[in-house]
Motif scaffolding. Structure first.
Motif, PDB file in Angstrom:
ATOM      1  N   ALA A   1       0.831  -1.203   0.000  1.00  0.00           N
ATOM      2  CA  ALA A   1       0.000   0.000   0.000  1.00  0.00           C
ATOM      3  C   ALA A   1       0.867   1.255   0.000  1.00  0.00           C
ATOM      4  CB  ALA A   1      -0.929  -0.009   1.205  1.00  0.00           C
ATOM      5  N   LYS A   2       1.950   1.229   0.756  1.00  0.00           N
ATOM      6  CA  LYS A   2       2.849   2.374   0.824  1.00  0.00           C
ATOM      7  C   LYS A   2       3.523   2.599  -0.528  1.00  0.00           C
ATOM      8  CE  LYS A   2       6.817   4.109   3.384  1.00  0.00           C
ATOM      9  NZ  LYS A   2       7.819   3.779   4.409  1.00  0.00           N
ATOM     10  N   SER A   3       3.959   1.516  -1.185  1.00  0.00           N
ATOM     11  CA  SER A   3       4.627   1.677  -2.476  1.00  0.00           C
ATOM     12  C   SER A   3       3.648   2.132  -3.550  1.00  0.00           C
ATOM     13  CB  SER A   3       5.315   0.381  -2.895  1.00  0.00           C
ATOM     14  OG  SER A   3       4.369  -0.602  -3.226  1.00  0.00           O
ATOM     15  N   SER A   4       2.398   1.691  -3.480  1.00  0.00           N
ATOM     16  CA  SER A   4       1.431   2.135  -4.486  1.00  0.00           C
ATOM     17  C   SER A   4       1.063   3.603  -4.292  1.00  0.00           C
ATOM     18  CB  SER A   4       0.190   1.255  -4.466  1.00  0.00           C
ATOM     19  OG  SER A   4      -0.513   1.411  -3.257  1.00  0.00           O
ATOM     20  N   THR A   5       1.002   4.091  -3.048  1.00  0.00           N
ATOM     21  CA  THR A   5       0.724   5.516  -2.834  1.00  0.00           C
ATOM     22  C   THR A   5       1.930   6.354  -3.225  1.00  0.00           C
ATOM     23  OG1 THR A   5       1.402   5.371  -0.514  1.00  0.00           O
ATOM     24  CG2 THR A   5      -0.948   5.131  -0.998  1.00  0.00           C
ATOM     25  N   THR A   6       3.123   5.838  -3.009  1.00  0.00           N
ATOM     26  CA  THR A   6       4.328   6.561  -3.409  1.00  0.00           C
ATOM     27  C   THR A   6       4.409   6.658  -4.922  1.00  0.00           C
ATOM     28  OG1 THR A   6       5.459   5.707  -1.458  1.00  0.00           O
ATOM     29  CG2 THR A   6       6.834   6.644  -3.184  1.00  0.00           C
ATOM     30  N   LYS A   7       4.057   5.592  -5.621  1.00  0.00           N
ATOM     31  CA  LYS A   7       4.068   5.615  -7.084  1.00  0.00           C
ATOM     32  C   LYS A   7       3.022   6.588  -7.596  1.00  0.00           C
ATOM     33  CE  LYS A   7       5.662   0.937  -7.822  1.00  0.00           C
ATOM     34  NZ  LYS A   7       5.263  -0.392  -8.295  1.00  0.00           N
ATOM     35  N   GLY A   8       1.869   6.652  -6.915  1.00  0.00           N
ATOM     36  CA  GLY A   8       0.818   7.575  -7.332  1.00  0.00           C
ATOM     37  C   GLY A   8       1.247   9.021  -7.215  1.00  0.00           C
TER      38      GLY A   8
END
Length: 105
Positions: A94-101
């Motif tokens: 979840a953290k990596s997907s929000t960072t990518k966003g």
């Protein structure tokens, strides 16, 4: 002829050695990274594994309801100690997907 030996040593020391070091540092940095295709494949495999785990839980519940002597050999899905590594992985995903966003905007 004797002047060539020190010149060759100086060239090897100040040109050859840094070139070799920088070459392998560059190779190391490029080989150690995952591509976006690799990351998406890992994400897809993780989601598939979670679905398969849920299916196994369902099958074990069905078998246990038909046969009261059945004892599943797998890790129990409702134990916190077993689920903590999965929760940590979910948090990281979840953290990596929000960072990518944030970076793609």
């Amino acid at each position: 002829m004797e002047a060539m030996v020190p010149l060759g040593a100086i060239l090897a020391l100040f040109v050859g050695l840094p070139w070799i070091i920088l070459h392998y540092i560059t190779r190391w940095k490029t080989a150690a990274t995952l591509t976006t295709d690799d990351e998406s494949l890992l994400e897809e495999l993780y989601q598939l594994a979670r679905r398969l785990d849920e299916r196994m839980d369902t099958v074990e519940r069905l078998v246990a309801s038909d046969n009261p002597e059945f004892r599943p050999a797998r890790i129990q899905s409702d134990r916190d100690i077993d689920n903590e590594p999965l929760r940590e992985l979910d948090r990281r995903l979840a953290k990596s997907s929000t960072t990518k966003g944030r970076t793609s905007k």
